[in-house]
Write an enzyme that holds these catalytic residues in place. Sequence first.
Site, PDB file in Angstrom:
ATOM      1  N   CYS A 155       0.640  -1.640   0.183  1.00 56.38           N
ATOM      2  CA  CYS A 155      -0.043   0.242   0.283  1.00 56.38           C
ATOM      3  C   CYS A 155       0.985   1.209  -0.062  1.00 56.38           C
ATOM      4  CB  CYS A 155      -0.593   0.178   1.136  1.00 56.38           C
ATOM      5  SG  CYS A 155      -2.420  -1.010   1.119  1.00 56.38           S
TER       6      CYS A 155
HETATM    7  N1  CO8 Z   1     -20.233  -9.768   7.528  1.00 58.54           N
HETATM    8  C1  CO8 Z   1     -21.044 -10.206   8.923  1.00 58.54           C
HETATM    9  N2  CO8 Z   1     -19.610 -11.001  10.046  1.00 58.54           N
HETATM   10  C2  CO8 Z   1     -18.677 -10.495  10.009  1.00 58.54           C
HETATM   11  C3  CO8 Z   1     -17.652 -10.233   8.751  1.00 58.54           C
HETATM   12  C4  CO8 Z   1     -18.615  -9.442   7.708  1.00 58.54           C
HETATM   13  N3  CO8 Z   1     -18.787 -10.012   5.950  1.00 58.54           N
HETATM   14  N4  CO8 Z   1     -16.461 -10.318   8.827  1.00 58.54           N
HETATM   15  C5  CO8 Z   1     -16.720 -10.320   9.261  1.00 58.54           C
HETATM   16  N5  CO8 Z   1     -17.682 -10.660  11.044  1.00 58.54           N
HETATM   17  C6  CO8 Z   1     -17.962 -10.435  11.998  1.00 58.54           C
HETATM   18  C7  CO8 Z   1     -16.496 -10.951  13.269  1.00 58.54           C
HETATM   19  O1  CO8 Z   1     -16.706 -12.672  12.625  1.00 58.54           O
HETATM   20  C8  CO8 Z   1     -17.185 -10.401  14.023  1.00 58.54           C
HETATM   21  O2  CO8 Z   1     -17.763 -11.387  14.974  1.00 58.54           O
HETATM   22  P1  CO8 Z   1     -17.567 -12.073  16.370  1.00 58.54           P
HETATM   23  O3  CO8 Z   1     -17.201 -10.297  16.345  1.00 58.54           O
HETATM   24  O4  CO8 Z   1     -18.836 -12.709  17.131  1.00 58.54           O
HETATM   25  O5  CO8 Z   1     -16.416 -12.403  16.282  1.00 58.54           O
HETATM   26  C9  CO8 Z   1     -17.078  -8.922  14.244  1.00 58.54           C
HETATM   27  O6  CO8 Z   1     -18.199  -9.160  12.734  1.00 58.54           O
HETATM   28  C10 CO8 Z   1     -16.344  -8.231  14.090  1.00 58.54           C
HETATM   29  O7  CO8 Z   1     -14.675  -8.166  13.256  1.00 58.54           O
HETATM   30  P2  CO8 Z   1     -13.400  -7.665  13.274  1.00 58.54           P
HETATM   31  O8  CO8 Z   1     -13.475  -7.184  14.881  1.00 58.54           O
HETATM   32  O9  CO8 Z   1     -12.505  -8.351  12.210  1.00 58.54           O
HETATM   33  O10 CO8 Z   1     -14.311  -6.966  12.488  1.00 58.54           O
HETATM   34  P3  CO8 Z   1     -13.715  -4.945  12.335  1.00 58.54           P
HETATM   35  O11 CO8 Z   1     -14.423  -4.174  12.602  1.00 58.54           O
HETATM   36  O12 CO8 Z   1     -12.339  -5.048  12.661  1.00 58.54           O
HETATM   37  O13 CO8 Z   1     -13.185  -4.523  10.919  1.00 58.54           O
HETATM   38  C11 CO8 Z   1     -11.906  -5.014   8.608  1.00 58.54           C
HETATM   39  C12 CO8 Z   1     -13.037  -5.539   9.789  1.00 58.54           C
HETATM   40  C13 CO8 Z   1     -13.258  -3.803   8.096  1.00 58.54           C
HETATM   41  C14 CO8 Z   1     -10.856  -6.050   7.886  1.00 58.54           C
HETATM   42  C15 CO8 Z   1     -10.894  -3.966   9.966  1.00 58.54           C
HETATM   43  O14 CO8 Z   1      -9.831  -4.210  10.579  1.00 58.54           O
HETATM   44  C16 CO8 Z   1      -9.976  -3.144   8.733  1.00 58.54           C
HETATM   45  O15 CO8 Z   1     -10.089  -2.568   8.052  1.00 58.54           O
HETATM   46  N6  CO8 Z   1      -8.498  -3.044   9.738  1.00 58.54           N
HETATM   47  C17 CO8 Z   1      -7.472  -2.682   8.421  1.00 58.54           C
HETATM   48  C18 CO8 Z   1      -6.882  -2.857   8.004  1.00 58.54           C
HETATM   49  C19 CO8 Z   1      -5.898  -2.353   6.839  1.00 58.54           C
HETATM   50  O16 CO8 Z   1      -5.739  -1.522   6.823  1.00 58.54           O
HETATM   51  N7  CO8 Z   1      -4.971  -3.362   6.238  1.00 58.54           N
HETATM   52  C20 CO8 Z   1      -3.803  -2.976   5.964  1.00 58.54           C
HETATM   53  C21 CO8 Z   1      -4.652  -2.825   4.415  1.00 58.54           C
HETATM   54  S1  CO8 Z   1      -4.142  -3.782   3.675  1.00 58.54           S
HETATM   55  C22 CO8 Z   1      -3.117  -3.339   2.326  1.00 58.54           C
HETATM   56  O17 CO8 Z   1      -1.956  -2.814   2.929  1.00 58.54           O
HETATM   57  C23 CO8 Z   1      -2.492  -3.749   1.235  1.00 58.54           C
HETATM   58  C24 CO8 Z   1      -1.382  -4.833   1.437  1.00 58.54           C
HETATM   59  C25 CO8 Z   1      -1.444  -5.398  -0.286  1.00 58.54           C
HETATM   60  C26 CO8 Z   1      -2.257  -4.942  -1.296  1.00 58.54           C
HETATM   61  C27 CO8 Z   1      -2.025  -5.525  -2.119  1.00 58.54           C
HETATM   62  C28 CO8 Z   1      -3.597  -5.208  -3.294  1.00 58.54           C
HETATM   63  C29 CO8 Z   1      -3.064  -5.556  -4.699  1.00 58.54           C
END
Ligand code: CO8
Length: 372
Positions: A155
Site C-alpha cells: 500500500c
Molecule cells: N459480515 C458480517 N460479519 C462479519 C463479516 C462480514 N463480512 N466479517 C467479519 N464479521 C464479524 C466477525 O466474525 C466478528 O464477529 P464476532 O465479534 O462474533 O467475532 C465481527 O464481525 C467483528 O469482526 P472484526 O473484528 O474482524 O471487524 P472489524 O471491525 O475489525 O472490521 C476490518 C474488519 C474492516 C477488516 C478492519 O479490521 C480493518 O479495516 N482493519 C484495517 C485493515 C487495514 O488497514 N489493512 C491494511 C490495508 S491492506 C494493505 O496494506 C494491502 C496489502 C497489499 C494489497 C495488495 C493489493 C493488490
Amino acid sequence: MSIVISGTGLYTPPHKISNDELVGAFNQYVTEFNQQNAQAIEAGELEALKPSSSEFITKASGIENRYVMTKEGILDTKKMMPLTPQRNNDEVSIQAEMAIGAAKQALEAANKKPEDIDLIIVACSYTQRAYPAIAIEVQQQLGCGGWAFDMLVACSSATFGIMNASNALEGGTAKSVLVISPEIASPQINYRDRDSHFIFGDVATAVVVEKEETATSEHAFRILAKKPMTSFSNNIRSNFGHLARHTPEEAFEGDKLFVQQGRKVFKEVLPMVSKLIDEQMSLAGIEKNDLKRLFLHQANINMNTFIAKKVLGRDPIGNDAPIILNEFANTASAGSIIAFHRFHDDMVKGDKGIICSFGAGYSAGCLIIEHI
Ligand code: CO8
C-alpha cells in the site's frame, strides 16, 4: 532544489460490484457449502459457514462499491475469482493498459509530452509478471525515452515511488518522472473468506514529478518533506510467488491470497502513522492549522477519521480528509492518490496538504506538499 508533483491521472476499470451483489454471491456460496456438508456440520466435525452482510461491511470499513477489470467469475459460486482472459505476448498487457490510461491524463494535466519523460516508475502491490518490467512496456507504448522500472511496497508503493522519483531528480538521473500505480487487487482476494471478501478493488493512478523550474501546470505542488518508514509484520501477508510451484499441492492455498489480522493492523498501524506525520510536520515547521487537506490511504473509514482527528486536533469536516473508499474500496497504494486527484482543484497558492499511505510490510510514506 525544489521538486513538484505537477499532474495526476486516474484510470477507472469498466466493471462495478456493489456490496449487495458481492454479499449475495458469498451468501449463496455459504448456503451451498452448508447444505453439501450438512452431515459433517451436524456431527460437529465441521463448522458451518456464517453469512456476510452489507451492513457489516459499510459499518466496519466504509466500503460500498468497488471497480474491477474482470467481473466474470467473481460472483459465480463455483469459481469465486476473476477469470481474466490471457493476452498474447504481442498484445499490450492488462496492467500496462491501465497504467497508460492514467499516465496520459497525468501528462496532460502537467502539460507534458511523452518525450519529456525520461523515467517511469510503476509502483504498486503486485505486478502481473516479474519481467519484462511493466514500466518498460509502458515506456515503449507511450514513446518515452530514458529508463523505467517496477517496484513493490504494497500500500505504500505510490508514495515510495514519488520519493524515488524525487531522489532521481535530485540526483540528476532524471528530469521528468511518471510514477504510475496500476493496482489489480481483485485477483488476490479470497472471495470465500467472510472477513476479507469485500476489501479490495482495481484502479490505476499516475502522477508527474519534476523540478519546480520546469513545471508549467496550473496545479503544481512542491514537496516540502518526504519520509518513508518500514517495520516488519506478518499481520498482512500474501505468500504468492514463483517459489509456490515447489510445493504444487499447496500452490493455490489460501495463504497465497491476501490474509490479514484486521484488528491488529488497525491497532498497530495507527500509532505508527500518527507518529510519522507528527515528526514530518515538525521537521517542515507545519502546524495543524496550516493544513488545508489530508490525502490519506483508503483502507478503512474509521482508521482515516481517527488519523485525521489526531493530526487536525478536531473532527474533520467537509473535504478536510476526503474519502473515496466508499466508491473504490481499498485500492492499495492508489487510494491516497485518487483522493489527491479528485480533491486538489480548489486548492490555491500556499495551501498545504499531506499525502500519506500505510499498509503491508508494515510500511508508511508521508509527503507534505504545498501548492505553488
Ligand atoms: N459480515 C458480517 N460479519 C462479519 C463479516 C462480514 N463480512 N466479517 C467479519 N464479521 C464479524 C466477525 O466474525 C466478528 O464477529 P464476532 O465479534 O462474533 O467475532 C465481527 O464481525 C467483528 O469482526 P472484526 O473484528 O474482524 O471487524 P472489524 O471491525 O475489525 O472490521 C476490518 C474488519 C474492516 C477488516 C478492519 O479490521 C480493518 O479495516 N482493519 C484495517 C485493515 C487495514 O488497514 N489493512 C491494511 C490495508 S491492506 C494493505 O496494506 C494491502 C496489502 C497489499 C494489497 C495488495 C493489493 C493488490
